[in-house]
Design an enzyme around this catalytic site. Sequence first.
Site, short mmCIF file in Angstrom:
data_model
loop_
_atom_site.label_atom_id
_atom_site.label_comp_id
_atom_site.label_asym_id
_atom_site.label_seq_id
_atom_site.Cartn_x
_atom_site.Cartn_y
_atom_site.Cartn_z
N SER A 1 -10.37 0.32 6.99
CA SER A 1 -9.75 0.46 5.67
C SER A 1 -9.29 -0.85 5.04
O SER A 1 -8.90 -0.86 3.88
CB SER A 1 -8.56 1.44 5.75
OG SER A 1 -9.04 2.74 5.94
N SER B 1 -9.53 2.82 2.93
CA SER B 1 -8.47 3.44 2.16
C SER B 1 -7.62 2.46 1.37
O SER B 1 -6.81 2.86 0.54
CB SER B 1 -7.56 4.25 3.09
OG SER B 1 -6.88 3.40 4.01
N LYS C 1 0.85 -1.19 0.00
CA LYS C 1 0.00 0.00 0.00
C LYS C 1 0.88 1.24 0.00
O LYS C 1 1.86 1.31 0.77
CB LYS C 1 -0.92 -0.03 1.23
CG LYS C 1 -1.97 1.06 1.27
CD LYS C 1 -2.90 0.85 2.47
CE LYS C 1 -3.94 1.94 2.58
NZ LYS C 1 -4.86 1.73 3.72
#
Length: 483
Positions: free
Chosen positions: A168, A144, A68
């Site tokens: 997330s 996210s 990520k």
Amino acid sequence: MQDATYWAEQLRQGQISFAERVAMIEEKVNQQNPLLNALVTFDPQAAIQHYEQHLQKTVFGGQPMPLKILGQTKAGWPATSGAKLFAKARASRTAHFVSRLEEAGFVPLGQTNAPEFGFKNITDPTLYGPTRNPWNPAYSAGGSSGGAAAAVASGMFPIAGASDGGGSIRIPASFSGLIGLKPTRGTMPVGPSEWRSWQGASINFALTLSMRDTEQLFYALRTSQPTAPYQAPQVEWHHRQASQKPRLKVAFTTASPTGGQVSETAIQAVRSAAAFLEKQGHEVVEVGYPVDGQQMMTTYYAMNGGETAAMFAEINAARQVPVRREEMELMIWALYQYGKKLPAADYVLALQWWDQLAEKMEEVFSTYDLFLTPTTAYPAPLIEEDLQSDSIRQRLHEIELLGKSAAGELIEEMFAKSYALTPYTQLANLTGQPAISLPTALSEEGLPLGIQFMASKGREDLLFQVGYLFEAQQRFLLPKQGD
């Protein structure tokens, strides 16, 4: 789709070479990423070089895995946090979480999209643009960790690094039809740049396609760092198999934490899961939502504001020039201004309330093994859906002029539409307890939606037990994108 364990075994047996596996991934990335915008960086040659230098004989040995772009730093790689302010930033150090992934045999390959600084439940940063849902590109993949979710749900990768500070991991898992575990606070490696990560609310893990990947990854990464500020209870640390329960006692609710509307898809997903568990011989009891959801979110936004103010204080000191409003997205600016208005006492009281929430939930888990809810109240929103309004945006531009209370109310209005979609995930972040989203439902429009189980701290084993039960009975509705 085949999971990461399968592909690692193919490599271990010599059925496929690492270069061939990377070529397969690259072909899918070239086909799908221009539409989905899941990956923001991709360097196959660097992965091949890493594999040749650091081959690990582990369960996941040689499995390519994207990181990520937010928090999962690797030295020399872009470190933008999805923010235009850091569009050219590079990481000076590798995060301990990433080092642990490499020790487990994963080979970092590319970075996935994330919203600016990770404050949204959708992924649409100004820097990179929106990530689209492989089930239907008109919809969001969530956030996210939306880029990670799209990378897995599309079949580009069988597993992807993700993180969860308010849902997330679990929100994109629900929106994208994946398995999403948020581990117990204090179980995953932290540092060397971030140790507290939103006061323990945020934690790294991954999005997966199978329970065996989820369980094996958890035990491969779980650690107890002497320098870490949070330590997880070691309830079943050495004897996890012995802690399986033949008959689980499960509390469930479909009520929203704040009394808001919940989609029929979400309600039926939970009721169907409850009926399934009961049929399997487990005790299932319907309950009300156990905590005050409104107060929960008020304290959560106070943490968001305080952490944002601290982040920019550090940034300002490093660059010796104060950040300007035009250097960031409006909602980040608003959180920054709100955080500057919060007294230290308010921040401390918010964290103390989190501890009371944790105590309340441990009381629940003294009676029940698991707490079942929808993961999200609704399936994914459309990419074009406006989760704020022109009126709110205009007021956000003037938040500097407001007092603390008025600014706090405006922040809650700013998040109101987003929170209505995803009101169930934040509790586990504040309490530190583990939670998992399982992909068991589809809406009439063919969009996925997950169910969420929470457990007592340190009881991931119970989450794995119930996850394996649903998986073995073919209750998962995973993406069908091919291998």
